[in-house]
Write a protein that holds these residues in place. Structure first.
Motif, PDB file in Angstrom:
ATOM      1  N   TYR A 113       0.787  -1.233   0.000  1.00 44.49           N
ATOM      2  CA  TYR A 113       0.000   0.000   0.000  1.00 44.49           C
ATOM      3  C   TYR A 113       0.823   1.289   0.000  1.00 44.49           C
ATOM      4  CZ  TYR A 113      -3.514  -3.462   1.072  1.00 44.49           C
ATOM      5  OH  TYR A 113      -4.329  -4.573   1.019  1.00 44.49           O
ATOM      6  N   GLN A 189      -8.820   8.765  -8.550  1.00 47.58           N
ATOM      7  CA  GLN A 189      -8.329   7.732  -7.640  1.00 47.58           C
ATOM      8  C   GLN A 189      -6.844   7.457  -7.880  1.00 47.58           C
ATOM      9  OE1 GLN A 189      -8.916   3.476  -8.753  1.00 47.58           O
ATOM     10  NE2 GLN A 189     -10.373   3.481  -7.059  1.00 47.58           N
ATOM     11  N   ARG A 204      -5.167   2.598  -1.126  1.00 50.42           N
ATOM     12  CA  ARG A 204      -5.495   1.567  -2.114  1.00 50.42           C
ATOM     13  C   ARG A 204      -6.757   1.982  -2.874  1.00 50.42           C
ATOM     14  NH1 ARG A 204      -7.338  -3.331   2.050  1.00 50.42           N
ATOM     15  NH2 ARG A 204      -9.456  -2.570   2.503  1.00 50.42           N
ATOM     16  N   ALA A 206     -10.468   1.652  -4.285  1.00 49.57           N
ATOM     17  CA  ALA A 206     -11.734   0.989  -3.932  1.00 49.57           C
ATOM     18  C   ALA A 206     -12.765   1.353  -4.988  1.00 49.57           C
ATOM     19  CB  ALA A 206     -12.200   1.425  -2.549  1.00 49.57           C
ATOM     20  N   TYR A 207     -13.776   0.498  -5.149  1.00 46.78           N
ATOM     21  CA  TYR A 207     -14.730   0.741  -6.229  1.00 46.78           C
ATOM     22  C   TYR A 207     -15.945  -0.158  -6.062  1.00 46.78           C
ATOM     23  CZ  TYR A 207     -12.174  -3.409  -7.808  1.00 46.78           C
ATOM     24  OH  TYR A 207     -11.571  -4.641  -7.878  1.00 46.78           O
ATOM     25  N   THR A 221     -10.892   6.287  -3.261  1.00 40.25           N
ATOM     26  CA  THR A 221      -9.655   5.934  -2.566  1.00 40.25           C
ATOM     27  C   THR A 221      -9.928   5.567  -1.116  1.00 40.25           C
ATOM     28  OG1 THR A 221      -8.362   7.403  -3.978  1.00 40.25           O
ATOM     29  CG2 THR A 221      -7.386   6.811  -1.869  1.00 40.25           C
ATOM     30  N   GLU A 222      -9.265   4.498  -0.674  1.00 37.41           N
ATOM     31  CA  GLU A 222      -9.242   4.158   0.749  1.00 37.41           C
ATOM     32  C   GLU A 222      -7.853   4.497   1.302  1.00 37.41           C
ATOM     33  OE1 GLU A 222     -12.516   0.567   1.099  1.00 37.41           O
ATOM     34  OE2 GLU A 222     -10.385   0.049   1.236  1.00 37.41           O
ATOM     35  N   TRP A 229      -8.968   1.235   7.746  1.00 32.41           N
ATOM     36  CA  TRP A 229      -9.179   1.794   6.413  1.00 32.41           C
ATOM     37  C   TRP A 229     -10.361   2.770   6.434  1.00 32.41           C
ATOM     38  CZ3 TRP A 229      -5.687   1.630   2.801  1.00 32.41           C
ATOM     39  CH2 TRP A 229      -4.768   0.582   2.754  1.00 32.41           C
ATOM     40  N   TYR A 231     -12.261   6.098   3.896  1.00 31.27           N
ATOM     41  CA  TYR A 231     -12.426   6.425   2.481  1.00 31.27           C
ATOM     42  C   TYR A 231     -12.680   7.911   2.290  1.00 31.27           C
ATOM     43  CZ  TYR A 231     -17.512   6.481   3.376  1.00 31.27           C
ATOM     44  OH  TYR A 231     -18.767   6.773   3.852  1.00 31.27           O
ATOM     45  N   ALA A 258     -11.778  -3.632  -3.081  1.00 32.08           N
ATOM     46  CA  ALA A 258     -10.511  -2.912  -3.023  1.00 32.08           C
ATOM     47  C   ALA A 258      -9.419  -3.831  -3.555  1.00 32.08           C
ATOM     48  CB  ALA A 258     -10.196  -2.468  -1.597  1.00 32.08           C
ATOM     49  N   ASP A 259      -8.286  -3.238  -3.934  1.00 28.55           N
ATOM     50  CA  ASP A 259      -7.178  -4.017  -4.491  1.00 28.55           C
ATOM     51  C   ASP A 259      -5.981  -3.996  -3.558  1.00 28.55           C
ATOM     52  OD1 ASP A 259      -8.633  -4.627  -6.720  1.00 28.55           O
ATOM     53  OD2 ASP A 259      -7.738  -3.079  -7.983  1.00 28.55           O
ATOM     54  N   SER A 281     -14.221  -5.097   0.670  1.00 29.45           N
ATOM     55  CA  SER A 281     -14.150  -4.015   1.654  1.00 29.45           C
ATOM     56  C   SER A 281     -15.532  -3.578   2.127  1.00 29.45           C
ATOM     57  CB  SER A 281     -13.411  -2.807   1.050  1.00 29.45           C
ATOM     58  OG  SER A 281     -13.083  -1.859   2.022  1.00 29.45           O
TER      59      SER A 281
END
Length: 736
Positions: A113, A189, A204, A206-207, A221-222, A229, A231, A258-259, A281
């Motif tokens: 991250y 993002q 990271r 997020a979506y 974005t987180e 975490w 956002y 999230a990735d 997430s």
């Protein structure tokens, strides 16, 4: 002697700056080093010999966990397109950050991250050094807490990007801050995550792949603050974390993803891929209102089915859209967390299929045994509910709002500067050319260089540039613009409409990055290699012959192919392609030979404009989908009558009505559209195949009505269907 001493001092200083904590060394963390070292070397195997050697040299120069991670968890297609010196630059900036701030997090967390270079599908660039020089170093120097850093970095972004809906191809952080100053939500993002990581704040992407209650999706974005975490949505409203325009909508969602890469035990990992992990997430947003969905998939004999595809789906833009493709374990079991919004589960395996509605409930646990069969699932109506959640209204400090407005003013000033520079450097008074140069924003010099090499280009070409993807103008260099123009001079016909022009002359097919020009003919830049061009008759047989030549040159072999979506100049260097890459190459082959063509999400199919209509061709079989052996068109006609429950005719919107194919658990909308005949009547002619009619509408933000109907047409069938839509929300017309 003095010069030698100076060199030694400089080398010692550099080595100290690049010195890593013991946790990043082979001796200090042998297991992680062994894992990443093997993965990094394996990740280079599909690169060209020259690229492979350059990256191996980096590993020799920096034999530590950090460099191995950077090469292990960056897709090989990104590495193939990037410059090794860009990876080296980012590596040096990460080392300097560790030297300045120390290691505050576990190594795997830091790598995932903070050290991770790319955020989404943007090209890999050496952005960290440039962003630090552009103000981020000052944030490191002047902030004391993570919350202060969060507020400062979001403000920094406000003066460097404004929202604008554009195409799906991602810009890099440098594209944004140096050229466009504009991006859609995913690019906002990308910039924020990149900036946060550059200053040492874990972040990271997020979506939600698709909203459940409305027709769209979103990315944000987180950021990791105080051990959790959080956002942020709009960066100009980021004084308070977890305070975004969609905060009151989280209960309507099904999944928020999230990735990550090296995930921790706290993460609910849904998919662990080669380069990233998809993390669920949702619970970070829905808190104690989350639901646990437990699925058991069995066959008709009640035998568990391992590795069955389980796809959560929501209705969005006229069709059931896949949120993620999950698989059952060896016992046919799957468990995941969701929000409270209703959704469908599509299940598919070689034993059969199923489609199940998961309603909106307040239950904490939903357990379902799903039996797959070879029989078609029934259609009909369903009502999907989406509850609301209460949100505490927070008032931003007045001084913060003042600063936000100042940052927005700085963005306006930057934009004005770009416009002035584009006009100051103009090489013509042609008003259309000036419009194009202004549309290039910070990339105006590339256009003026193209114009210098090609004085007074065809006005239709300039109009194509203005009406097409604006990112082309923001990102293309002069050589690419020249290659596009040479292709235009060869293939353009005045009778072409805008749709066919875009489908013939676009330099990208799907979401891949812009290609570089690597082919020249008589000193002129060419978009496609000469080996793509054939003198076959321009007809249906010609299309099949072109695809047959493609089949001779390239093969679908995912195990030997690069991953992801490499741009064309990278793809042509590799004989083995993934199925998606092969379809991209097929479109390029056909466009090179004058056929307007488009990528299709339907497996193995692309769309080609031929004989006055769009038709599907199977690139694996090298055969038209809608032609019989005697070359007769295999189509059917579908006639619809749509009314509300009071008998009033309905003119459905584009995002409400589609015809879809079903393949391996997913629905794929067809390119063909219905023609509206008035009075709620529709007509369409479609290729013969098993299809699904899908119709849906938002009764309110809390409720969606969906109609699904399987169809099994035969050649030359005329099918008629009446749809009665209850509670259809007619728009109120203003009285004069």
């Amino acid at each position: 002697m003095k010069k030698t001493l100076l060199v030694i001092v400089l080398l010692l200083t550099l080595s100290l700056l690049l010195a890593l904590p013991a946790e990043f060394t082979r001796a200090g963390n042998p297991e992680l080093y062994k894992e990443l070292s093997a993965k990094a070397k394996n990740n280079l195997k599909h690169l060209t010999l020259e690229q492979k050697q350059q990256y191996k040299d980096l590993l020799k120069q920096y034999p530590d966990i950090l460099m191995n991670y950077l090469l292990a968890y960056e897709s090989d297609s990104n590495l193939a397109e990037a410059k090794p010196e860009d990876v080296k630059s980012n590596y040096e900036m990460i080392c300097a950050l560790l030297n300045e701030k120390g290691l505050k997090y576990p190594v795997d967390f830091f790598l995932s991250y903070i050290a991770k270079q790319t955020v989404s599908d943007e090209p890999l660039t050496a952005y960290r050094k440039i962003l630090l020089q552009d103000g981020l170093q000052n944030i490191i120097n002047t902030t004391n807490t993570d919350l202060e850093m969060f507020r400062a970095v979001t403000l920094w972004c406000v003066s460097r990007i404004q929202f604008q809906q554009t195409s799906g191809r991602d810009q890099s952080p440098l594209d944004i801050v140096q050229k466009s100053l504009i991006g859609r939500c995913e690019e906002m993002q990308i910039l924020l995550v990149s900036a946060c990581r550059t200053i040492g704040l874990p972040a990271r992407p997020a979506y939600t792949p698709w909203w459940a209650h409305t027709d769209n999706n979103h990315a944000w974005t987180e950021i990791y603050l105080d051990g959790e975490w959080h956002y942020t949505g709009d960066m100009d409203m980021a004084w308070f974390p977890d305070n975004a325009w969609f905060s009151g909508l989280v209960d309507k969602t099904v999944l928020i993803l999230a990735d990550g890469t090296l995930t921790t035990w706290k993460d609910e990992v849904l998919i662990k891929g080669k380069y990233d992990a998809v993390i669920n997430s949702t619970a970070n947003y829905t808190k104690d209102r989350s639901r646990k969905v437990k699925i058991k998939v069995v066959d008709s004999n009640n035998k568990p089915i391992p590795n069955a595809n389980v796809i959560p789906m929501v209705f969005n833009w006229g069709s059931l859209r896949s949120l993620i493709n999950l698989t059952t374990d060896k016992n046919g079991y799957l468990e995941f967390t969701t929000g409270r919004g209703a959704f469908y589960l599509s299940v598919y395996s070689k034993e059969g299929k199923a489609l199940v509605l998961i309603p909106s409930t307040a239950e904490k646990t939903i357990e379902k045994k799903i039996t797959v069969t070879n029989t078609d699932f029934a259609g009909g109506w369903a009502t999907l509910e989406y509850p609301e959640n209460s949100v505490e209204s927070k008032t931003h400090p007045e001084e913060y709002v003042i600063v936000v407005n100042l940052e927005k003013q700085r963005w306006q000033e930057k934009q004005k500067t770009l416009e002035n520079e584009a006009l100051k450097t103009k090489t013509t008074d042609d008003s259309l050319a000036i419009k194009v140069a202004l549309a290039c924003r910070g990339n105006y010099s590339a256009f003026w260089e193209f114009y210098k090499r090609n004085p007074n280009p065809d006005s239709n070409f300039l109009q194509f540039l203005l009406e097409g993807d604006p990112k082309l103008l923001w990102q293309a260099n002069a050589e690419l613009l020249e290659a596009l123009y040479n292709n235009w001079l060869k293939l353009y016909k005045p009778e072409m409409d805008e749709e066919k022009v875009m489908s013939l002359f676009s330099p990208v097919v799907y979401y891949e990055n812009l290609p570089q020009v690597v082919n020249y003919k008589k000193g002129k830049a060419q978009l496609y290699p000469e080996s793509f061009h054939y003198n076959y008759p321009h007809n249906r047989d010609g299309v099949i012959k072109v695809l047959s030549r493609l089949q001779q040159k390239y093969k679908i072999n995912s195990k030997k192919a690069l991953s992801g979506l490499p741009p064309l100049h990278i793809l042509v260097q590799h004989k083995n392609l993934t199925a998606v890459q092969y379809k991209i190459m097929a479109v390029c082959f056909l466009r090179a030979n004058g056929y307007p063509s488009e990528y299709s999400r339907i497996p193995n199919l692309i769309a080609v404009f031929i004989d006055g209509d769009w038709q599907y061709v199977n690139v694996v079989k090298c055969a038209w989908e809608d032609l019989s052996q005697d070359n007769k068109t295999n189509t059917f006609q579908l006639i619809l009558q749509i009314k509300d429950d009071k008998g009033n005719p309905i003119e459905a919107k584009e995002e409400q009505l589609t015809l879809c194919r079903y393949a391996e658990g997913a629905f794929y909308p067809l390119n063909d559209n219905f023609a509206y005949l008035g009075s709620g009547k529709y007509n369409g002619v479609f290729p013969v195949s098993d299809v699904w009619l899908q119709f849906g509408y938002r009764v309110s933000e809390k409720q969606t009505r969906v109609f699904l109907q399987p169809l099994k047409p035969k050649v030359d069938d005329t099918l008629s269907l009446e749809i009665i839509a209850e509670d259809y929300p007619f728009e109120k017309k203003e009285e004069n």
